[in-house]
Design an enzyme around this catalytic site. Structure first.
Site, PDB file in Angstrom:
ATOM      1  CB  SER A  20     105.953 104.743  15.282  1.00  0.00           C
ATOM      2  OG  SER A  20     104.805 103.951  15.318  1.00  0.00           O
ATOM      3  CG  ASP A 312      99.047 100.282  13.590  1.00  0.00           C
ATOM      4  OD1 ASP A 312      98.485  99.540  14.414  1.00  0.00           O
ATOM      5  OD2 ASP A 312     100.012 101.017  13.878  1.00  0.00           O
ATOM      6  CE  LYS A 339      97.454  96.927  17.602  1.00  0.00           C
ATOM      7  NZ  LYS A 339      98.789  97.226  18.134  1.00  0.00           N
ATOM      8  NE  ARG A 385      96.749 103.252  12.878  1.00  0.00           N
ATOM      9  CZ  ARG A 385      97.563 104.238  12.526  1.00  0.00           C
ATOM     10  NH1 ARG A 385      97.385 104.876  11.385  1.00  0.00           N
ATOM     11  NH2 ARG A 385      98.562 104.598  13.310  1.00  0.00           N
TER      12      ARG A 385
END
Ligand code: S3P
Length: 428
Positions: A20, A312, A339, A385
């Site tokens: 980010s 996340d 997502k 992820r």
């Protein structure tokens, strides 16, 4: 990719830069005045796509080992790209950039891969249109490819219907091109890296409760940025260290922004033995080292305001819960469905395959912990992820796992499997 079980872990790890913050560092340095040096930049596919988008608008960006040098062109210095801007798989790139592109003096089109073209964009289209932006999907109304036409922006007061840092950031980035004070009010506090970095480079952003006020000042000033290690990447090793019986892991230089540390709070609540050391502040962001030692975890309830602080990390938290004593319930996490993949479906389906007792609900999952996971073959859904969470499950399983399509880890953590390799070698 075959992931074998591991028994003994004693490691010091450094984690690549925060995704980010790396995105924001490129975006804000590009529209600032002067030269920025970004250290510990995440060389993952997503952040490199952000770099390419700004290069297409003629921002000089030089990349060496893990440093990025940017000659900022100023708020009004971006040039019309002569091709479509392509964000690849990166939701943060497309949503945040739309805020910046809305304020430009040219028309352009921005798009991404299949997953991006199926993720909702109305959440940024609605507020940006309220500010005066002419933005629309070229094929489907609320989806990428998005065409953004030259327009004048006006300040707005916007109440966000979802807790999303991407939406908040798109509005804040557009607000620096608008003609007055913009306010954004969140329903729950989401990550505030945009606010912190904007203030660090000379913007006027104020926070009052859940509202953020942005007062455009006409200029941003380039500064050196040190990107902290990504707590979302550290999360995989936090869970590994918390669950493995014979484990001690030290992770150095991790971002500890309170809007991101839900994973630490939840693991502590589950009984993990975690210590935070060497706390400091680096370019307006708190960072520190995290030390974790294996222990017995117990189930917990995860819902409400903590959800945006660990959104996340839920895939890997599900792995911890699958091996904890008792039941873990995750609620209010419907955002997971939109997502990079539907992360509720992905984790429930794949963890079941390797022996977990886990069930899908409308807005989350219920996981009844077991003493062990058997192992087996799982799918990554082309979602970084999911691949990494399942790799951790493999290390903690009896027989290991085979992960199909594992290379998506390059999105956020290109040397993830190298670190696992080193752990396995150091064990023997
Ligand atoms: C991000 C915000 C979150 C998060 C994503 C990165 C950001 O998305 O899931 O990985 O950098 O602003 P939402 O804003 O959709 O919650």
């Amino acid at each position: 990719m075959l992931i074998k079980p591991i028994k003994r872990i004693k490691q010091n790890i450094t984690i690549p830069g925060d995704k980010s913050i790396s995105h924001r560092a490129v975006m804000l340095s590009s529209i600032a005045e002067g030269e920025s040096k970004i250290h510990n930049f995440l060389m993952g596919d997503d952040c490199l796509n952000t770099v390419e988008c700004f290069r297409k608008m003629q921002v000089p960006i030089e990349i060496t080992a893990n440093e990025v040098k940017i000659k900022g062109v100023g708020l009004r210095g971006l040039k019309k790209p002569n091709r479509v801007l392509d964000v690849g798989n990166s939701g943060t790139t497309i949503r945040l950039m739309c805020g910046i592109l809305a304020g430009q003096d040219f028309d352009c089109v921005i798009t991404g891969d299949n997953s991006i073209q199926n993720r909702p964009m109305d959440r940024i289209i609605i507020p940006l249109r309220q500010m005066g932006s002419i933005i629309e999907g070229t094929e489907r109304r609320d989806h990428a490819p998005l065409k953004i036409q030259k327009s004048e922006l006006a300040a707005i007061d916007y109440n966000m219907p979802v807790a999303s840092a991407q939406v908040k950031s798109a509005i804040l980035l557009a607000s620096i091109y608008a003609d007055g004070t913009t306010s954004v009010t969140e329903i729950q506090k989401s990550r505030d890296h945009t606010e912190r970095m904007l203030n660090y480079i000379g913007a006027d952003i104020k926070q009052e409760g859940l509202s953020i006020f942005s007062n455009p000042r006409g200029k941003l000033y380039a500064k050196e940025i040190h990107v902290p290690g990504d707590i979302s990447s550290a999360a995989f090793f936090l869970v590994l260290g918390a669950v493995a019986k014979d484990a001690e892991i030290m992770i150095e230089g991790v971002g500890l922004n309170p809007t991101r540390t839900g994973i630490v709070d939840v693991l502590k609540r589950m009984g993990a033995n975690i210590k935070i050391l060497n706390k400091r502040v680096l370019n307006n962001e708190p960072i520190g080292d995290i030390h974790i030692v294996g222990s017995d975890l117990r189930g917990t309830e995860i819902s409400g305001d903590i959800i945006p602080r660990l959104i996340d990390e839920i895939p890997v938290i599900a792995v911890a819960a699958a091996l904890a004593k008792g039941t873990t319930t995750i609620r209010n996490a419907e955002e997971l469905k939109i997502k990079e993949s539907n992360r509720i479906v992905a984790m429930v389906t794949e963890l079941k395959k390797i022996g977990a007792d886990i069930e899908e609900t409308d807005d989350g999952m219920i996981i009844r912990g077991k003493d062990a996971l058997q192992g087996g073959t799982v799918e990554s859904y082309n979602d970084h992820r999911i691949a990494m969470a399942l790799a951790i499950a493999g290390l903690l399983s009896k027989e290991g796992v085979i992960i199909n399509n594992p290379h998506c880890v390059d999105i956020s953590f290109p040397d993830f499997f190298d670190i696992l390799d080193r752990m396995i070698k150091d064990e023997s």
